[in-house]
Design an enzyme around this catalytic site. Structure first.
Site, short mmCIF file in Angstrom:
data_model
loop_
_atom_site.label_atom_id
_atom_site.label_comp_id
_atom_site.label_asym_id
_atom_site.label_seq_id
_atom_site.Cartn_x
_atom_site.Cartn_y
_atom_site.Cartn_z
N LEU A 94 -1.55 7.10 46.58
CA LEU A 94 -2.23 8.07 46.10
C LEU A 94 -3.78 7.73 45.68
O LEU A 94 -4.78 8.60 46.45
CB LEU A 94 -1.90 8.83 44.58
CG LEU A 94 -2.45 9.97 44.05
CD1 LEU A 94 -2.47 11.17 44.94
CD2 LEU A 94 -2.15 10.39 42.79
N CYS A 116 5.02 13.21 39.53
CA CYS A 116 5.54 11.92 39.70
C CYS A 116 4.78 10.77 38.71
O CYS A 116 5.58 10.16 38.25
CB CYS A 116 5.30 11.21 41.40
SG CYS A 116 6.14 12.36 42.58
N GLN A 136 -2.93 -14.86 3.23
CA GLN A 136 -2.88 -13.64 3.18
C GLN A 136 -3.60 -13.00 4.38
O GLN A 136 -3.35 -11.79 4.82
CB GLN A 136 -3.81 -13.09 1.71
CG GLN A 136 -3.02 -13.21 0.58
CD GLN A 136 -3.87 -12.85 -0.74
OE1 GLN A 136 -5.08 -12.34 -0.36
NE2 GLN A 136 -3.40 -13.31 -1.95
N GLU A 168 -2.43 5.06 36.51
CA GLU A 168 -1.78 6.40 36.12
C GLU A 168 -2.41 7.06 35.04
O GLU A 168 -1.79 7.65 34.03
CB GLU A 168 -0.30 5.88 36.02
CG GLU A 168 0.32 5.31 37.16
CD GLU A 168 1.66 4.96 36.90
OE1 GLU A 168 2.30 5.53 36.12
OE2 GLU A 168 2.09 4.05 37.81
N PHE A 227 -12.84 18.73 31.98
CA PHE A 227 -12.80 17.86 33.05
C PHE A 227 -13.85 17.99 34.12
O PHE A 227 -14.14 17.06 34.81
CB PHE A 227 -11.58 18.06 33.96
CG PHE A 227 -10.40 17.51 33.10
CD1 PHE A 227 -10.01 16.24 33.54
CD2 PHE A 227 -9.62 18.23 32.35
CE1 PHE A 227 -8.77 15.55 33.00
CE2 PHE A 227 -8.36 17.51 31.72
CZ PHE A 227 -8.36 16.27 32.10
#
Length: 398
Positions: A145, A252, A293, A377, A397
């Site tokens: 892709l 997908c 600590q 992805e 977008f």
């Protein structure tokens, strides 16, 4: 009478402080333990060397072993696939990425991208031809892709397929493709006159090549390639018949991102466990650094984020099993869990000090791998915009 009065409280388990294992049934635990045992035997003894060399030797043997475990196309039904639950698939991803992100990527691309595309959008003939061999690990698949100039904007892809009589001619380039150089089949997405379509491309077809990408500083124990298609001639039935448009590849990706939600927590767990063990044994100023600590504050904060992330992954898995998981919720999970996993690795590195950069420990390897997982992805910015649009109803977008 209160529940606490009827039976004693179980002891506190540092490895499972929230008692998340109580949410898993015996079959879930068996899947997790099987994959964990395989990774401990077949990956962990060698992974530092593979990473240092920038290789994944024996990938075909590993794929067949993963196939015999039922880890390839794990949540798919039929065609030799295991038909496991989404939670079981997630647990497998967590254990694989606790070994190395490259191993989980091999499984994710095979099952959640290439096999998922064939299973959901392919013809019966395509499924019968490819899926049984892919489920067994005998055929490795890849998913084309991303392009050199079009990562987060796949709608602008330049790869193009045109009709030539009854055939298709496919030309273009794809970049950063896991499994590409060892794949027997590639699912490639391309522009056509009808819109974006998916094509099933046997990698021995004339005009197809997959040169391996070298000089990576992340996912080094993983095969990453470029796909080059120069008028690859494909028959009419090479196209995936059940989808047109970006909804095909994006669905997908959503399935693969779900596995990342779990997998990132595996890398985080491995780093956290290394930090805890080091803090118990490393002495400075006359006592273990785990007794100071500031170190305990770091460990507590890491534990909180690690197990919150696992609980989030489990919740999303139950929603997926119920058919109620939305893509926006997957973005929620990937954005949070990968981001927190990187922070856990970085904090673990500070506890290990200079040893944190050594391949004797897993921390820096996981940290560099997660830099790729953060981006692929769906980058952080893309998932922020997905959630921003869902929260406001306004599309930022463009």
């Amino acid at each position: 009478m209160s529940a606490s009065a009827r039976s004693p409280l179980p002891p506190f388990d540092p490895s499972d402080p929230l008692g998340i294992d109580d949410l898993l049934d015996p079959e879930d635990l068996a899947v997790r333990d099987t994959v964990r045992s395989w990774a401990a035997d077949r990956v962990l003894p060698h992974i530092a060397e593979w990473y240092e060399r920038g290789e994944l030797p024996g990938i075909r043997e590993l794929a067949c072993e993963l196939g015999s475990l039922g880890a390839l196309g794990m949540s798919l039904e039929g065609y030799g696939c295991a038909g496991a639950s989404a939670v079981q698939y997630g647990l497998a991803c967590l254990e694989l990425e606790a070994a190395d992100s490259g191993i989980r990527s091999l499984v994710s691309v095979q099952g959640s991208l290439a096999m998922y595309a064939l299973h959901r959008f392919g013809s019966e003939e395509q499924k019968q031809r490819w899926l049984p061999g892919m489920a067994a690990g005998e055929i490795i698949g890849c998913f084309g892709l991303t392009e050199p100039d079009h990562g987060s904007d796949p709608a602008s892809m330049r790869t193009y397929a045109k009709r030539d009589g009854t055939d298709w001619l496919l030309s273009g380039r794809k970049m950063w493709i896991t499994n590409g150089s060892v794949a027997g089949v590639a699912v490639v997405w391309a522009q056509t006159e009808e819109g974006i379509r998916g094509f099933v491309v046997p990698t021995d077809t004339a005009g197809f090549s997959a040169p391996e990408i070298k000089h990576k500083w992340s996912l080094r124990a993983s095969v990453t390639s470029e796909l080059v298609m120069d008028e690859v001639r494909l028959p009419a039935d090479a196209v995936l018949p059940e989808v047109v448009g970006l909804k095909g590849p994006l669905s997908c990706l959503s399935h693969a991102r779900y596995g990342i939600v779990w997998g990132a927590m595996g890398a985080a767990r491995s780093s956290f466990e290394a930090a805890v063990e080091y803090a118990r044994t490393r002495e400075q100023f006359g006592r273990p650094i785990g007794g100071f600590q500031l170190t305990q504050a770091k460990l507590a904060d890491m534990a909180v984020e690690l197990h919150k992330g696992i609980l989030l992954a489990h919740h999303l898995g139950r929603r997926l099993d119920a058919g109620r998981l939305r893509p926006e919720q997957v973005s929620f999970g990937k954005l949070n869990n990968v981001r927190e996993a990187i922070e856990i690795c970085r904090t673990s590195r500070t506890i290990l000090g200079a040893n944190g950069i050594s391949l004797e420990y897993p921390v820096m390897r996981h940290a560099t791998n997660l830099e790729s997982v953060l981006t692929y992805e769906g980058t952080v910015e893309m998932h922020q915009l997905v959630l921003g649009k869902a929260l406001t109803g306004l599309d930022a977008f463009r």
